[in-house]
Write an enzyme that holds these catalytic residues in place. Structure first.
Site: not given
Ligand SMILES: [Zn+2]
Length: 281
Positions: A209, A206-207, A231, A228, A178-179, A82-83
């Protein structure tokens, strides 16, 4: 079944309009929780590694363990880097047996992002490894990039980028971070719809949460084929640790088993939401 690359996994998801979960993990408890969830729900699954995990688990060791367990699995498992921002790391990952990599130069100018992505695609094509890239920028990886700006994916640039690079999947920036976000993310669904109409390849979120269940459903209805998750798995693991904190008689091994079970429950919750249960067969 078992170890596979992303292309076949996501083309089925795209056709049948569900998303496959991508779970970033760095220890055995997380790995066991995610794989048990996939087996129990008969879901295809992506197990991912991030460079930030290097201090806990070197990439080579991650690959050996995850690939071994993937080969024993009775559901399709893709092993993903990833990333990655470093071409050499991607080459090492391919050497270790990863079936899928993400090159993320989304903080760079468009032409630079295209150039590095083309280079990665050229190497990966020959080895049947799938490639994901990101356009726009999902913020929250500030440490990695030294920036924390959110840049939405531009539709015209997405068309141009996909045509130039021929990537297998495209991560889009539509308002998630993200997070754990400070306030609930405001999804730009209109932008997602426009990107989906403009490019034909599977899109990646992505991200996730902080998104509501309806948010997830809306994005999956509009082209997202892979989500993805990191968290929320760590929060489930931490929740288990906190719940058992007062129980001084609990052994370490029992603690680890309970963490794996907590990760499994959260993974199953996500898989049900993504609509991928039963799609392994
Ligand atoms: Zn990501």
């Amino acid at each position: 079944m078992a170890l596979c690359n992303l292309k076949s996994m996501l083309s089925k998801a795209q056709k049948e309009q569900y998303a496959v979960g991508n779970f970033d993990i760095f220890n055995i408890e997380m790995l066991k929780g995610v794989l048990d969830a996939a087996e129990e729900t008969r879901s295809p699954v992506i197990i991912a590694y991030g460079e930030a995990f290097e201090n806990l688990l070197p990439m080579e060791s991650f690959a050996r363990t995850v690939i071994d367990m993937a080969q024993r699995a009775t559901v399709p498992v893709a092993v993903h880097l990833d990333h990655a921002v470093n071409f050499n790391l991607i080459v090492s990952a391919i050497h270790c047996g990863f079936t899928y990599v993400m090159i993320d130069d989304s903080d760079k100018p468009l032409e630079d992002n295209i150039e590095i992505t083309q280079k990665v695609v050229e190497v990966c094509r020959a080895l049947d490894v799938s490639v994901e890239a990101e356009l726009g920028h999902v913020s929250g990886l500030g440490k990695l990039y030294q920036i924390d700006d959110h840049i939405y994916t531009d539709v015209q640039k997405a068309m141009y980028f996909v045509e130039q690079t021929q990537v297998d999947a495209l991560a889009v920036s539509i308002g998630t971070v993200h997070g754990v976000p400070k306030e609930p993310p405001r999804l730009n669904l209109e932008r997602l719809k426009e990107i989906h109409a403009a490019v034909s390849l599977p899109l990646v979120l992505h991200g996730g949460s902080g998104l509501s269940e309806q948010d997830f459903r809306n994005t999956i209805m509009n082209g997202i084929c892979k989500v993805n998750i990191y968290t929320d798995l760590t929060l489930a693991a931490m929740g288990s640790i906190h719940n058992n904190a007062a129980d001084t008689k609990l052994s370490y091994i029992k603690q680890c088993v309970m963490i794996a079970e907590a990760v499994k429950r959260e993974t199953i919750r996500k898989m049900k939401l993504f609509g991928c249960c039963g799609k392994a067969d």
